[in-house]
Design a protein around this motif. Sequence first.
Motif, PDB file in Angstrom:
ATOM      1  N   TRP A  76      18.671  44.119 -44.902  1.00 29.24           N
ATOM      2  CA  TRP A  76      19.701  44.058 -45.964  1.00 29.24           C
ATOM      3  C   TRP A  76      20.155  45.303 -46.245  1.00 29.24           C
ATOM      4  O   TRP A  76      20.512  45.609 -46.855  1.00 29.24           O
ATOM      5  CB  TRP A  76      18.814  43.486 -46.753  1.00 29.24           C
ATOM      6  CG  TRP A  76      18.362  42.013 -46.803  1.00 29.24           C
ATOM      7  CD1 TRP A  76      19.506  41.245 -46.753  1.00 29.24           C
ATOM      8  CD2 TRP A  76      17.687  41.381 -47.844  1.00 29.24           C
ATOM      9  NE1 TRP A  76      18.905  39.651 -46.733  1.00 29.24           N
ATOM     10  CE2 TRP A  76      17.635  40.031 -47.130  1.00 29.24           C
ATOM     11  CE3 TRP A  76      16.657  41.719 -48.240  1.00 29.24           C
ATOM     12  CZ2 TRP A  76      16.683  38.585 -48.211  1.00 29.24           C
ATOM     13  CZ3 TRP A  76      15.913  40.839 -49.192  1.00 29.24           C
ATOM     14  CH2 TRP A  76      15.670  39.356 -48.188  1.00 29.24           C
ATOM     15  N   LEU A  77      18.926  46.181 -45.639  1.00 31.33           N
ATOM     16  CA  LEU A  77      19.407  47.655 -46.180  1.00 31.33           C
ATOM     17  C   LEU A  77      20.831  48.742 -45.380  1.00 31.33           C
ATOM     18  O   LEU A  77      20.750  49.356 -46.043  1.00 31.33           O
ATOM     19  CB  LEU A  77      17.906  48.669 -45.783  1.00 31.33           C
ATOM     20  CG  LEU A  77      16.815  48.548 -46.937  1.00 31.33           C
ATOM     21  CD1 LEU A  77      15.679  49.142 -45.811  1.00 31.33           C
ATOM     22  CD2 LEU A  77      17.465  48.975 -48.074  1.00 31.33           C
ATOM     23  N   ARG A  78      20.207  47.741 -44.172  1.00 36.32           N
ATOM     24  CA  ARG A  78      21.323  48.308 -42.918  1.00 36.32           C
ATOM     25  C   ARG A  78      22.814  48.274 -43.829  1.00 36.32           C
ATOM     26  O   ARG A  78      24.029  48.428 -44.152  1.00 36.32           O
ATOM     27  CB  ARG A  78      21.536  47.290 -41.838  1.00 36.32           C
ATOM     28  CG  ARG A  78      20.953  47.787 -40.973  1.00 36.32           C
ATOM     29  CD  ARG A  78      20.532  48.003 -39.308  1.00 36.32           C
ATOM     30  NE  ARG A  78      20.556  46.243 -38.973  1.00 36.32           N
ATOM     31  CZ  ARG A  78      19.311  46.062 -39.019  1.00 36.32           C
ATOM     32  NH1 ARG A  78      17.994  46.710 -39.370  1.00 36.32           N
ATOM     33  NH2 ARG A  78      18.971  44.805 -38.706  1.00 36.32           N
ATOM     34  N   GLN A  79      22.752  46.661 -44.483  1.00 35.00           N
ATOM     35  CA  GLN A  79      23.976  46.418 -45.109  1.00 35.00           C
ATOM     36  C   GLN A  79      24.276  46.538 -46.392  1.00 35.00           C
ATOM     37  O   GLN A  79      25.412  47.499 -46.695  1.00 35.00           O
ATOM     38  CB  GLN A  79      23.833  44.268 -45.688  1.00 35.00           C
ATOM     39  CG  GLN A  79      24.467  43.795 -46.397  1.00 35.00           C
ATOM     40  CD  GLN A  79      24.417  42.526 -47.100  1.00 35.00           C
ATOM     41  OE1 GLN A  79      23.185  42.123 -46.720  1.00 35.00           O
ATOM     42  NE2 GLN A  79      25.290  42.205 -47.589  1.00 35.00           N
ATOM     43  N   ALA A  80      23.378  47.501 -47.001  1.00 35.32           N
ATOM     44  CA  ALA A  80      23.409  48.397 -48.248  1.00 35.32           C
ATOM     45  C   ALA A  80      23.896  49.105 -47.820  1.00 35.32           C
ATOM     46  O   ALA A  80      24.740  50.276 -48.906  1.00 35.32           O
ATOM     47  CB  ALA A  80      22.550  48.458 -48.615  1.00 35.32           C
TER      48      ALA A  80
END
Length: 172
Positions: A76-80
């Motif tokens: 999710w952090l990569r996506q953010a």
Amino acid sequence: MANPNKTRGTAWESAVRNFLNAFLGLVDERGAFRNPFDGMNVRRPAQEGSADVGDVHAAPFILECKDVRNAAVPTWLRQARVEAVNAGFPYGVVVHKRRGYGVAAGRVHFDVRTWTRTRTALGLSTRAMFERYGFAASLRGLDTGRWYLTTDVAGFATLLSDIRAGVARAVR
């Protein structure tokens, strides 16, 4: 019939937006914007084109909101991060709903780089950042790409207020 997962996700995004707007004093007692044209209002942007720009814009942050049982925080952090770049914002974080708790208890996850850039922008030491906003570290193995730091939505709201006002520099 509406997709129940999409409905739940939209409700979480709206709850986060409403909490932050109320905390920051951007809405009146009915929840209406005090100044609808203020660029600092926390909003859920309409998705346009192929590049996702995040679920909630709380300048200078893009919030990727997740209402799912099983966490996949590093992914999710990569996506953010990608969505923050797409939207032209400097910071991307993840807001994960905690089941059975109110919005203020939701978890806000920062990757190490975003946390460090935010801490530096605030002019705080590592210890002051942890203490002031209630961060906890999750260090998983030797791969720093899987490390992240977490606070709750209430702590994030204070951080957001401080970074917008530049007041944390005096807290050191």
